[in-house]
Design a protein around this motif. Structure first.
Motif, PDB file in Angstrom:
ATOM      1  N   ARG A 180       0.678  -1.355   0.142  1.00 34.21           N
ATOM      2  CA  ARG A 180       0.209  -0.084   0.039  1.00 34.21           C
ATOM      3  C   ARG A 180       0.827   1.336   0.027  1.00 34.21           C
ATOM      4  NH1 ARG A 180      -4.724   1.196   4.547  1.00 34.21           N
ATOM      5  NH2 ARG A 180      -5.427   3.236   3.577  1.00 34.21           N
ATOM      6  N   SER A 181       1.892   1.391   0.706  1.00 32.44           N
ATOM      7  CA  SER A 181       2.905   2.271   0.716  1.00 32.44           C
ATOM      8  C   SER A 181       3.453   2.617  -0.509  1.00 32.44           C
ATOM      9  CB  SER A 181       3.933   2.093   1.736  1.00 32.44           C
ATOM     10  OG  SER A 181       3.357   2.330   3.129  1.00 32.44           O
ATOM     11  N   VAL A 182       3.826   1.665  -1.011  1.00 36.61           N
ATOM     12  CA  VAL A 182       4.441   1.832  -2.545  1.00 36.61           C
ATOM     13  C   VAL A 182       3.512   2.176  -3.506  1.00 36.61           C
ATOM     14  CG1 VAL A 182       5.479   0.419  -4.557  1.00 36.61           C
ATOM     15  CG2 VAL A 182       6.317  -0.300  -2.244  1.00 36.61           C
ATOM     16  N   LYS A 183       2.303   1.963  -3.547  1.00 40.38           N
ATOM     17  CA  LYS A 183       1.265   2.460  -4.489  1.00 40.38           C
ATOM     18  C   LYS A 183       0.775   3.882  -4.036  1.00 40.38           C
ATOM     19  CE  LYS A 183      -1.180  -1.839  -5.298  1.00 40.38           C
ATOM     20  NZ  LYS A 183      -2.586  -2.755  -4.870  1.00 40.38           N
ATOM     21  N   HIS A 184       1.221   4.224  -2.727  1.00 40.99           N
ATOM     22  CA  HIS A 184       0.789   5.709  -2.662  1.00 40.99           C
ATOM     23  C   HIS A 184       1.818   6.322  -2.968  1.00 40.99           C
ATOM     24  CE1 HIS A 184      -0.994   8.904  -0.223  1.00 40.99           C
ATOM     25  NE2 HIS A 184       0.332   9.034   0.282  1.00 40.99           N
ATOM     26  N   ILE A 185       3.231   5.776  -2.759  1.00 43.60           N
ATOM     27  CA  ILE A 185       4.256   6.787  -3.356  1.00 43.60           C
ATOM     28  C   ILE A 185       4.241   6.900  -5.004  1.00 43.60           C
ATOM     29  CG2 ILE A 185       6.838   6.555  -3.697  1.00 43.60           C
ATOM     30  CD1 ILE A 185       7.060   5.123  -1.015  1.00 43.60           C
ATOM     31  N   ILE A 186       3.931   5.900  -5.497  1.00 41.78           N
ATOM     32  CA  ILE A 186       3.717   5.924  -7.144  1.00 41.78           C
ATOM     33  C   ILE A 186       2.680   6.935  -7.382  1.00 41.78           C
ATOM     34  CG2 ILE A 186       3.211   4.948  -9.148  1.00 41.78           C
ATOM     35  CD1 ILE A 186       4.587   2.317  -7.570  1.00 41.78           C
ATOM     36  N   GLN A 187       1.322   6.858  -6.699  1.00 39.26           N
ATOM     37  CA  GLN A 187       0.457   7.740  -6.932  1.00 39.26           C
ATOM     38  C   GLN A 187       0.683   9.119  -6.688  1.00 39.26           C
ATOM     39  OE1 GLN A 187      -2.793   6.177  -4.775  1.00 39.26           O
ATOM     40  NE2 GLN A 187      -3.199   4.592  -6.091  1.00 39.26           N
ATOM     41  N   GLY A 188       1.535   9.487  -5.616  1.00 37.97           N
ATOM     42  CA  GLY A 188       1.820  10.839  -5.277  1.00 37.97           C
ATOM     43  C   GLY A 188       2.712  11.425  -6.490  1.00 37.97           C
ATOM     44  N   ILE A 189       3.679  10.555  -6.879  1.00 34.98           N
ATOM     45  CA  ILE A 189       4.675  11.045  -7.987  1.00 34.98           C
ATOM     46  C   ILE A 189       3.856  11.332  -9.299  1.00 34.98           C
ATOM     47  CG2 ILE A 189       6.485  10.285  -9.472  1.00 34.98           C
ATOM     48  CD1 ILE A 189       7.527   8.360  -7.422  1.00 34.98           C
ATOM     49  N   THR A 190       3.235  10.451  -9.557  1.00 34.57           N
ATOM     50  CA  THR A 190       2.344  10.513 -11.149  1.00 34.57           C
ATOM     51  C   THR A 190       1.309  11.952 -10.786  1.00 34.57           C
ATOM     52  OG1 THR A 190       0.698   9.112 -10.435  1.00 34.57           O
ATOM     53  CG2 THR A 190       2.510   8.173 -11.664  1.00 34.57           C
ATOM     54  N   GLY A 191       0.807  11.994  -9.462  1.00 34.73           N
ATOM     55  CA  GLY A 191      -0.278  13.227  -9.304  1.00 34.73           C
ATOM     56  C   GLY A 191       0.580  14.395  -9.353  1.00 34.73           C
ATOM     57  N   ARG A 192       1.323  14.531  -8.508  1.00 34.54           N
ATOM     58  CA  ARG A 192       2.159  15.861  -8.353  1.00 34.54           C
ATOM     59  C   ARG A 192       2.565  16.299  -9.322  1.00 34.54           C
ATOM     60  NH1 ARG A 192       5.142  14.159  -4.747  1.00 34.54           N
ATOM     61  NH2 ARG A 192       7.311  14.216  -6.007  1.00 34.54           N
ATOM     62  N   LEU A 193       3.340  15.589 -10.248  1.00 35.63           N
ATOM     63  CA  LEU A 193       4.175  15.926 -11.434  1.00 35.63           C
ATOM     64  C   LEU A 193       3.161  15.631 -12.874  1.00 35.63           C
ATOM     65  CD1 LEU A 193       7.567  14.035 -10.333  1.00 35.63           C
ATOM     66  CD2 LEU A 193       6.787  16.557 -10.155  1.00 35.63           C
ATOM     67  N   ASN A 194       2.057  15.483 -12.641  1.00 38.33           N
ATOM     68  CA  ASN A 194       1.322  15.211 -14.028  1.00 38.33           C
ATOM     69  C   ASN A 194       1.766  14.421 -14.959  1.00 38.33           C
ATOM     70  OD1 ASN A 194      -0.770  17.224 -13.162  1.00 38.33           O
ATOM     71  ND2 ASN A 194       0.779  18.810 -13.740  1.00 38.33           N
ATOM     72  N   LEU A 195       2.158  13.087 -14.186  1.00 37.07           N
ATOM     73  CA  LEU A 195       2.461  12.006 -15.261  1.00 37.07           C
ATOM     74  C   LEU A 195       1.600  10.989 -15.484  1.00 37.07           C
ATOM     75  CD1 LEU A 195       6.075  11.726 -13.244  1.00 37.07           C
ATOM     76  CD2 LEU A 195       5.732  12.955 -15.446  1.00 37.07           C
ATOM     77  N   ARG A 196       1.688  10.526 -16.637  1.00 37.84           N
ATOM     78  CA  ARG A 196       0.610   9.495 -17.014  1.00 37.84           C
ATOM     79  C   ARG A 196       0.464   8.461 -16.367  1.00 37.84           C
ATOM     80  NH1 ARG A 196       2.444  11.580 -21.522  1.00 37.84           N
ATOM     81  NH2 ARG A 196       3.479   9.855 -22.188  1.00 37.84           N
ATOM     82  N   ASN A 197       1.572   7.722 -16.295  1.00 36.21           N
ATOM     83  CA  ASN A 197       1.682   6.279 -15.757  1.00 36.21           C
ATOM     84  C   ASN A 197       3.150   6.160 -15.225  1.00 36.21           C
ATOM     85  OD1 ASN A 197       3.039   5.952 -18.144  1.00 36.21           O
ATOM     86  ND2 ASN A 197       1.153   5.522 -19.209  1.00 36.21           N
ATOM     87  N   ARG A 198       3.093   4.708 -14.784  1.00 36.35           N
ATOM     88  CA  ARG A 198       4.247   4.457 -14.300  1.00 36.35           C
ATOM     89  C   ARG A 198       5.658   4.514 -15.206  1.00 36.35           C
ATOM     90  NH1 ARG A 198       3.717  -0.653  -9.973  1.00 36.35           N
ATOM     91  NH2 ARG A 198       2.088   0.128  -8.910  1.00 36.35           N
ATOM     92  N   PRO A 199       5.544   4.085 -16.319  1.00 38.58           N
ATOM     93  CA  PRO A 199       6.521   4.072 -17.373  1.00 38.58           C
ATOM     94  C   PRO A 199       7.059   5.642 -17.775  1.00 38.58           C
ATOM     95  CG  PRO A 199       5.087   2.565 -18.173  1.00 38.58           C
ATOM     96  CD  PRO A 199       4.420   3.172 -17.045  1.00 38.58           C
ATOM     97  N   HIS A 200       5.856   6.510 -17.668  1.00 37.08           N
ATOM     98  CA  HIS A 200       6.251   7.847 -17.870  1.00 37.08           C
ATOM     99  C   HIS A 200       7.027   8.364 -16.358  1.00 37.08           C
ATOM    100  CE1 HIS A 200       4.138  12.282 -18.866  1.00 37.08           C
ATOM    101  NE2 HIS A 200       5.562  12.170 -19.121  1.00 37.08           N
ATOM    102  N   ALA A 201       6.569   7.902 -15.517  1.00 35.73           N
ATOM    103  CA  ALA A 201       7.280   8.390 -14.211  1.00 35.73           C
ATOM    104  C   ALA A 201       8.928   8.147 -14.245  1.00 35.73           C
ATOM    105  CB  ALA A 201       6.616   7.839 -12.948  1.00 35.73           C
ATOM    106  N   VAL A 202       9.070   6.975 -14.535  1.00 30.10           N
ATOM    107  CA  VAL A 202      10.567   6.277 -15.067  1.00 30.10           C
ATOM    108  C   VAL A 202      11.029   7.104 -15.894  1.00 30.10           C
ATOM    109  CG1 VAL A 202      11.904   4.473 -15.813  1.00 30.10           C
ATOM    110  CG2 VAL A 202       9.941   3.885 -14.106  1.00 30.10           C
TER     111      VAL A 202
END
Length: 211
Positions: A180-202
């Motif tokens: 749950r923490s990992v999912k929350h971290i990923i959601q925080g990254i994509t939401g805060r930086l307006n990234l579409r998905n995990r590949p976009h975040a990477v």
């Protein structure tokens, strides 16, 4: 075979008619660059803005231009320092040319760079900007655990493991986090930086040079 030069349009603003005429004359000799009236700047690819120095009033004008349409700005200025440079960059100024050293060729080069997302800064100003970024990292971002890419150390750790092809369960195991923490971290990254998905975040983290 000659390389084709894409036709660009620019609008020029200057503090006086003589400076305006000089800039327009210099640009008139450059292949692939057309001039529009300042009132038609919304149709231009790049704005050329000349000033003696960046007063608060000029910065306000640049902010308004950025709000109008976000056109890249080539700034021709007699004098500028770090204190004025950072606000200028925030106003979509992507190239700065010393007024005394501005030639048609240099101006055209800066315009073409601006039109493709690039920028041009004199070495002295580039050094000032890098010092500003380093100081901001040291005095503001480091105490908060954040870097200039807007990512915390924990977020970078997660993104690095994502780049290695690990899924949520594997990342949680590696870092001793809950899924749950990992999912929350990923959601925080994509939401805060307006990234579409995990590949976009990477991809964002790779371009920012943090992984």
């Amino acid at each position: 075979m000659d390389t084709e030069i894409r036709q660009l349009t620019v609008a020029v603003h200057a503090p006086d008619p003589i400076t305006s005429a000089g800039l327009v004359s210099q640009l008139g000799t450059q292949q692939g660059i057309g001039i529009r009236d300042w009132e038609q700047r919304a149709e231009a690819d790049v704005l050329v803005f000349a000033a003696e120095w960046l007063t608060p009033e000029i910065v306000l004008v640049l902010r308004r231009l950025a709000a109008e349409g976000g056109k890249p700005v080539v700034l021709v200025v007699s004098q500028i320092g770090e204190a004025e440079l950072v606000p200028a960059i925030e106003c979509r100024v992507v190239a700065v040319l010393p007024r005394s050293a501005t030639t048609g060729e240099r101006l055209a080069h800066a315009i073409r760079a601006a039109s493709t997302g690039g920028g041009v800064l004199p070495p002295s100003l580039l050094g000032e900007l890098l010092k500003h970024v380093e100081r901001m990292q040291r005095e503001v971002l480091d105490p908060m655990g954040v870097n200039t890419a807007g990512l915390t150390t924990r977020e970078i750790d997660v993104l690095r493991l994502m780049a290695d092809g690990k899924d949520t369960v594997e990342i949680a195991g590696e870092l001793s986090y809950s899924e749950r923490s990992v999912k929350h971290i990923i959601q925080g990254i994509t939401g805060r930086l307006n990234l579409r998905n995990r590949p976009h975040a990477v991809a964002y983290a790779v371009r920012a040079g943090v992984i």
